[in-house]
Design a protein around this motif. Sequence first.
Motif, short mmCIF file in Angstrom:
data_model
loop_
_atom_site.label_atom_id
_atom_site.label_comp_id
_atom_site.label_asym_id
_atom_site.label_seq_id
_atom_site.Cartn_x
_atom_site.Cartn_y
_atom_site.Cartn_z
N ARG A 50 22.07 104.19 -13.23
CA ARG A 50 22.12 102.77 -12.92
C ARG A 50 22.92 102.58 -11.65
NH1 ARG A 50 24.42 99.19 -17.37
NH2 ARG A 50 23.32 97.60 -16.17
N GLY A 51 22.79 101.39 -11.07
CA GLY A 51 23.56 101.10 -9.87
C GLY A 51 23.24 102.07 -8.76
N LEU A 52 24.27 102.41 -8.00
CA LEU A 52 24.07 103.32 -6.87
C LEU A 52 23.51 104.66 -7.30
CD1 LEU A 52 27.27 102.65 -4.73
CD2 LEU A 52 24.94 101.93 -4.24
N LYS A 53 23.75 105.03 -8.55
CA LYS A 53 23.25 106.31 -9.04
C LYS A 53 21.73 106.36 -9.05
CE LYS A 53 23.85 109.54 -12.91
NZ LYS A 53 24.44 109.74 -14.25
N SER A 54 21.10 105.20 -9.05
CA SER A 54 19.64 105.18 -9.10
C SER A 54 18.99 105.44 -7.75
CB SER A 54 19.16 103.83 -9.64
OG SER A 54 19.45 102.79 -8.72
N LEU A 55 19.78 105.48 -6.68
CA LEU A 55 19.20 105.65 -5.35
C LEU A 55 19.06 107.12 -4.99
CD1 LEU A 55 21.18 102.89 -3.43
CD2 LEU A 55 18.79 102.79 -4.19
N PRO A 56 17.93 107.51 -4.38
CA PRO A 56 17.78 108.88 -3.90
C PRO A 56 18.80 109.17 -2.79
CG PRO A 56 15.68 107.72 -3.92
CD PRO A 56 16.74 106.70 -4.13
N VAL A 57 19.11 110.44 -2.61
CA VAL A 57 20.02 110.88 -1.55
C VAL A 57 19.32 111.97 -0.73
CG1 VAL A 57 22.26 111.94 -1.05
CG2 VAL A 57 22.04 110.35 -2.97
N PRO A 58 19.25 111.86 0.59
CA PRO A 58 19.75 110.74 1.40
C PRO A 58 18.87 109.49 1.26
CG PRO A 58 18.73 112.42 2.80
CD PRO A 58 18.76 112.98 1.42
N THR A 59 19.53 108.36 1.19
CA THR A 59 18.86 107.08 0.98
C THR A 59 18.24 106.59 2.29
OG1 THR A 59 20.57 106.56 -0.66
CG2 THR A 59 19.21 104.74 0.12
N ILE A 60 17.01 106.13 2.22
CA ILE A 60 16.33 105.58 3.39
C ILE A 60 16.40 104.05 3.31
CG2 ILE A 60 14.18 105.43 4.69
CD1 ILE A 60 15.53 108.22 4.65
N ILE A 61 17.12 103.47 4.28
CA ILE A 61 17.38 102.03 4.28
C ILE A 61 16.57 101.39 5.40
CG2 ILE A 61 19.18 100.27 4.50
CD1 ILE A 61 21.15 102.78 3.85
N GLY A 62 15.71 100.46 5.05
CA GLY A 62 14.88 99.78 6.03
C GLY A 62 15.71 98.79 6.83
N HIS A 63 16.00 99.12 8.08
CA HIS A 63 16.89 98.35 8.92
C HIS A 63 16.23 97.04 9.37
CE1 HIS A 63 19.12 97.84 12.95
NE2 HIS A 63 20.04 97.70 12.01
N ARG A 64 16.75 95.94 8.85
CA ARG A 64 16.17 94.61 9.09
C ARG A 64 14.70 94.58 8.65
NH1 ARG A 64 18.50 94.42 15.26
NH2 ARG A 64 20.58 95.19 14.72
N GLY A 65 14.40 95.39 7.64
CA GLY A 65 13.04 95.53 7.14
C GLY A 65 12.37 96.74 7.77
N ALA A 66 11.15 96.52 8.24
CA ALA A 66 10.44 97.57 8.98
C ALA A 66 10.37 97.12 10.43
CB ALA A 66 9.05 97.79 8.40
N GLY A 76 7.55 89.46 6.48
CA GLY A 76 6.58 90.47 6.88
C GLY A 76 7.24 91.82 7.11
N SER A 77 8.40 91.81 7.74
CA SER A 77 9.15 93.05 7.98
C SER A 77 9.71 93.60 6.68
CB SER A 77 10.28 92.77 8.98
OG SER A 77 10.99 93.93 9.29
N TYR A 78 10.27 92.75 5.84
CA TYR A 78 10.86 93.20 4.58
C TYR A 78 9.80 93.82 3.66
CZ TYR A 78 14.87 90.18 5.82
OH TYR A 78 15.95 89.58 6.43
N GLU A 79 8.67 93.15 3.54
CA GLU A 79 7.64 93.64 2.62
C GLU A 79 7.01 94.93 3.13
OE1 GLU A 79 4.86 90.79 1.15
OE2 GLU A 79 6.43 89.31 0.72
N ASP A 87 13.93 102.91 0.28
CA ASP A 87 14.72 102.84 -0.96
C ASP A 87 15.48 101.53 -1.04
OD1 ASP A 87 14.05 105.57 -1.65
OD2 ASP A 87 15.50 106.19 -0.12
N VAL A 88 15.92 101.03 0.10
CA VAL A 88 16.71 99.80 0.20
C VAL A 88 16.22 99.06 1.44
CG1 VAL A 88 19.05 98.82 0.36
CG2 VAL A 88 18.71 101.03 -0.76
N VAL A 89 16.23 97.72 1.37
CA VAL A 89 15.85 96.91 2.53
C VAL A 89 17.07 96.11 2.99
CG1 VAL A 89 14.33 95.11 3.42
CG2 VAL A 89 13.48 96.73 1.71
N GLU A 90 17.40 96.23 4.27
CA GLU A 90 18.49 95.42 4.80
C GLU A 90 17.97 94.00 5.01
OE1 GLU A 90 21.93 95.59 8.26
OE2 GLU A 90 19.83 95.91 8.80
N ALA A 91 17.78 93.32 3.91
CA ALA A 91 17.26 91.95 3.94
C ALA A 91 18.44 90.99 4.04
CB ALA A 91 16.44 91.67 2.68
#
Length: 391
Positions: A50-66, A76-79, A87-91
Amino acid sequence: MDGDQANGQTQGTGRRALLGAAVLGAGGAVLGLSGTARAAESRTAGHGGRGLKSLPVPTIIGHRGASGYRPEHTFGSYELALDLGADVVEAGDLVPTKDGHLVCRHEPEIGGTTDVASHPEFADRRTTKVLDGVPTTGWFTEDFTLAELKTLRAVERIPANRPHNTLYDGRWGIPTFEEVLRWQDEQTRKRGRQVWIYPETKHPTYFRKLGLGLEERVAKLLHKYGKDGRNSPVILQSFEPTSIQRLNRLVDNPLVVLLSSANSRPYDFVEANDPRTVADLVTPKGLREIAGYAQGIGPTLDLVIPRKADGTLAEPTTLVSDAHKVGLVLHPYTMRNENPFLPAEYRKGTAADAYGDVFGAFKTYFATGIDGVFTDNADTGLLARADFLKD
């Protein structure tokens, strides 16, 4: 730091221990390891926790979306970031409106990210302000009501590097943070997996002096939507440590201190006459302080591997191991595909909009042991991670 530090450390320690355990459960025995050993551990990360433990490592974070493919901070960028597998979206780079709503823009100045300049009814709103000590001319979100901002449309911020993204100019408007929180729930249901977001408080000292404090507004909305707990899928970040300390007292979310160039000073330090620079914050002592109220750091990639005078990479610093020793995760920023953003040895040609050897660059940064990375091109990051985990 200011007098809030002690309170932040006291109140954050228990939660930090739990979140640190979650990260250690996901990342490992990964912390402090490199190469094959770390990759082997990473293959099993992100399952059953749960929580951060659920994220893959290394985590791929979509910077301001795509944002490599669509105008940043739009739905449009987020989706698209989710469609590409982030894995995560910087929304949400969060800035306020005149009437106190939080909206998602990279900066409060919106001349470069919206079509405001083409709206004659707002011509008289153009002005010059001192933003964190820097005179800045344009249009600012705090001078518009939400209703007025909703009449604007988003445009590509760096068209010279991303001319193809201009195809989508005008297609999407400016999201509010509340809309993002509802969107997160809708996408979680639609996709059958938990969608994570990674909002940032932008220029919090500047806005607090205007009577538009960000942290209380963020906390109120997170509480409203039941997303203010330690396992909530919302990671909060800021370049100002005191903003993170304030959030630490308001919510139980995972918190991350962003770190710019080594010789820079967080603006809250400037305002408080705190002489320390980022170089002081990335020492073992500075990292221990951060670990008292936050769970991670978001350093610029150059703090992980500095660049030489010719733009090529030097030897990695000890930042990764030093941060891991005090239980902090590292999510550096920002990997982009285009030549100008890459270390010199990974560029191909000189065209400003051409892609370089970004897979080679990803491999080099992943090998340092970072826990994740912000990228404008989530699909590239996921392929690079797959390559790294096979090595």
